[in-house]
Scaffold this active site. Structure first.
Site, PDB file in Angstrom:
ATOM      1  N   GLY A 183     -32.176  22.717  27.003  1.00 13.60           N
ATOM      2  CA  GLY A 183     -33.634  22.639  27.097  1.00 13.60           C
ATOM      3  C   GLY A 183     -34.252  22.667  25.723  1.00 13.60           C
TER       4      GLY A 183
ATOM      5  CB  CYS B 271     -27.384  22.968  24.598  1.00 12.61           C
ATOM      6  SG  CYS B 271     -28.270  22.546  23.109  1.00 12.61           S
ATOM      7  CE1 TYR B 272     -34.031  28.334  25.195  1.00 14.66           C
ATOM      8  CE2 TYR B 272     -33.392  28.506  27.506  1.00 14.66           C
ATOM      9  CZ  TYR B 272     -34.167  28.925  26.440  1.00 14.66           C
ATOM     10  OH  TYR B 272     -35.056  29.949  26.614  1.00 14.66           O
TER      11      TYR B 272
ATOM     12  CG  HIS C 109     -25.841  18.331  25.789  1.00 12.99           C
ATOM     13  ND1 HIS C 109     -26.649  18.842  26.772  1.00 12.99           N
ATOM     14  CD2 HIS C 109     -26.448  18.604  24.612  1.00 12.99           C
ATOM     15  CE1 HIS C 109     -27.712  19.391  26.229  1.00 12.99           C
ATOM     16  NE2 HIS C 109     -27.621  19.262  24.913  1.00 12.99           N
TER      17      HIS C 109
ATOM     18  CD  GLU D 181     -24.709  18.012  29.942  1.00 15.73           C
ATOM     19  OE1 GLU D 181     -23.673  18.707  29.912  1.00 15.73           O
ATOM     20  OE2 GLU D 181     -25.749  18.333  29.352  1.00 15.73           O
TER      21      GLU D 181
ATOM     22  CG  ASP E  38     -32.297   3.760  48.761  1.00 18.57           C
ATOM     23  OD1 ASP E  38     -31.068   3.647  48.573  1.00 18.57           O
ATOM     24  OD2 ASP E  38     -33.118   3.854  47.843  1.00 18.57           O
TER      25      ASP E  38
ATOM     26  CE  LYS F  49     -30.053   2.203  45.155  1.00 24.61           C
ATOM     27  NZ  LYS F  49     -31.316   1.977  45.866  1.00 24.61           N
TER      28      LYS F  49
END
Ligand code: XMP
Length: 520
Positions: A59, A86-87, A177, A179, A234, A376
């Protein structure tokens, strides 16, 4: 919070731009997780959610600022593994008795390399096989002293505490990070964390299908549901799922506004009515829409006209079907994640849902949104699980206003017919060359320009068209697709030979930004 029988992981969001990617990485490993903004994560929330593990996101705030965002202390007494990123790392250190310092110019931004330190750590199994790992750093502050129980397991030149852990409590805190794409081995780190936390990978589409059906039955009881079908993935997946749950108490309304692609209406009707036997109202309202659009060339007026008529038409047909208490929508998880807003103080911005122009309020309908926990690609996986054909599931997105916004300037039936045929040839070319699945969206725009050409010995004076094809992850940004010259030349020849009314073909090589994907 949604009830689910799966093992659950909680992601506490501190406002990182990439929090959704954490959820993606975990879901890819068949783990159910939810993102919640830190303000919502109270002690009562934690007790109710009962996570098997927690990830604290990155963040933009500094833990050194007064009133910086924090989770409740009690989170660290739940007895479950915690991964701080991180944060999230800094908040863990600060709250557990370590120390964080402001960046003094030594911080790392971008690509960095972490090397191992200390003992082996289960979190890092499969890491450092080549001696170092590329990671993505993006931070100003850094940890200056570890909290009691923590040790260092990986360092980088500017982040001596790049990987830290208290293995006894299964608390892990990393400065980078894992991710993002630029941490190539990040998925392995998440997999190790999940294994350490005892996740068995029970989030599968087969299990989800059963649960979702039970939930729909629960919610709807013996009521009736209507669903507006656009022919897109969808709403189609939502409809098939709901039909499996409540059978013919679902009615689908497919509004044909005359702005669809070639064969689209027939394809939807064949699939729903014939293959699935789902009650379907095929409302051919093309005359109504095209008359209202006659002479309209302003893009926003086109959109507003189509939106307004769509609601009227949908409402008319929905009422004729005998009244329903529920409206089904294909709302997805990214639409409902509450985002953390720092600019406006500690308030929480909730993204507005994609409901059909306020219809639920207007018609007094309750919403059924069976896809609201899914991303999705998970919707596509669920569609496959439900037996929808691959060709249908993989279809490119198609905008609600349809061909109206691919026909800049005034719309006429003649122009729409030319556009429809050119588009069909172009998409056929893309499929024949095996490129369809590499492309996010491809279509033809018919330009409001006539140019001179020569065919045989005759002069022509016909429309020009632009081919568009982009790659994208979410439609927010896009790059043009790098077709080969041979492909473009062959496609141009086919369009000019097969489509009366077009004598010039161009290729649009604009990215988004600064362009947009559609022409209007
Ligand atoms: P743009 O043109 O804004 O498009 O780069 C991004 C994505 O959104 C789709 N799009 C729309 N979808 N109603 C829709 O349902 C609209 O008015 C609309 N305008 C754009 C577009 O096809 C692309 O996938």
């Amino acid at each position: 919070m949604t009830a689910t029988q799966h093992q659950r992981l909680l992601i506490v969001d501190f406002g990182s731009q990439v929090t959704q990617l954490i959820a993606r990485r975990l879901r890819e490993q068949n783990v159910y997780c939810e993102i919640h903004p830190y303000q919502a994560v109270t002690e009562a929330f934690l007790n109710a959610f009962a996570p098997l593990a927690v990830v604290l996101s990155g963040g933009p705030a500094s833990v050194l600022d007064p009133d910086s965002p924090r989770p409740p202390e009690m989170l660290f007494r739940l007895g479950v593994p915690v991964l701080g990123i991180c944060y999230g790392q800094q908040v863990m250190m600060q709250m557990l008795g370590g120390r964080v310092e402001r960046g003094d110019g030594t911080a790392e931004f971008g690509r960095a390399y972490v090397t191992p330190a200390g003992d082996a750590l289960p979190l890092l199994e499969g890491w450092f096989e080549t001696g170092r790992e590329q990671v993505w750093m993006s931070h100003g502050d850094h940890v200056a002293a570890l909290a009691p129980g923590f040790a260092v397991y990986g360092t980088s030149p500017a982040a001596p505490f790049a990987i830290t852990a208290d293995p006894a409590r299964k608390f892990y805190a990393v400065q980078f990070h894992p991710e993002v794409h630029h941490t190539p081995n990040g998925a392995r780190l998440y997999a190790n964390f999940l294994r350490e936390a005892g996740f068995t990978g029970d989030w599968t589409m087969g299990a989800y299908r059963e649960e979702a059906i039970a939930r729909i039955r629960d919610q709807v009881g013996d009521g009736r549901v209507i669903c507006g079908l656009s022919g897109g993935v969808d709403s189609s997946v939502a409809a098939v799922l709901i039909h499996e749950a409540i059978g013919d108490r679902l009615t689908c309304v497919f509004v044909d506004h005359g702005l669809l692609r070639e064969g689209e209406a027939e394809e939807v009707v064949a699939m729903f009515r014939d293959a699935y036997n789902i009650p379907l109202v095929h409302a051919d309202e093309s005359a109504l829409f095209l008359n209202a659009l006659d002479g309209v060339s302003d893009p926003e007026t086109k959109r507003k006209t189509i939106g307004r008529l769509f609601i009227d038409v949908f409402q008319k047909h929905a009422t004729q079907t005998g009244g329903a208490e529920f409206l089904a929508q294909g709302t997805l998880y990214p639409d409902v994640i509450e985002s953390v807003s720092f600019s406006g103080g500690p308030s929480v911005t909730i993204k507005s849902h994609h409901n059909v122009g306020g219809l639920p309020e207007k018609m007094g309908l309750k919403l059924v949104e069976p896809l609201r926990e899914l991303f999705k690609d998970e919707v596509r996986a669920l569609g496959r699980e439900l037996g929808l054909p691959d060709r249908f599931i993989g279809r490119h997105p198609f905008p609600g206003p349809g061909l109206a916004i691919r026909c800049p300037g005034a719309i006429t039936r003649e122009k729409l017919d030319i556009l429809r045929r050119a588009d069909a040839v172009y998409i056929d070319q893309i499929r024949r060359h095996g490129l369809y699945d590499e492309i996010w969206q491809a279509f033809v725009a018919l330009l409001p320009v006539r140019s001179v050409g020569v065919m045989g010995d005759a002069r022509t004076y016909d429309y020009a068209c632009a081919l568009r094809a982009v790659t994208s992850v979410d439609g927010m940004t896009a790059d043009y697709y790098p077709f080969s010259h041979d492909f473009l030349a062959e496609t141009a020849t086919r369009i000019i030979n097969e489509v009366r009314g077009i004598n010039r073909v161009t290729y649009d090589i604009t990215s988004k930004p600064p362009g947009t994907i559609e022409w209007e």
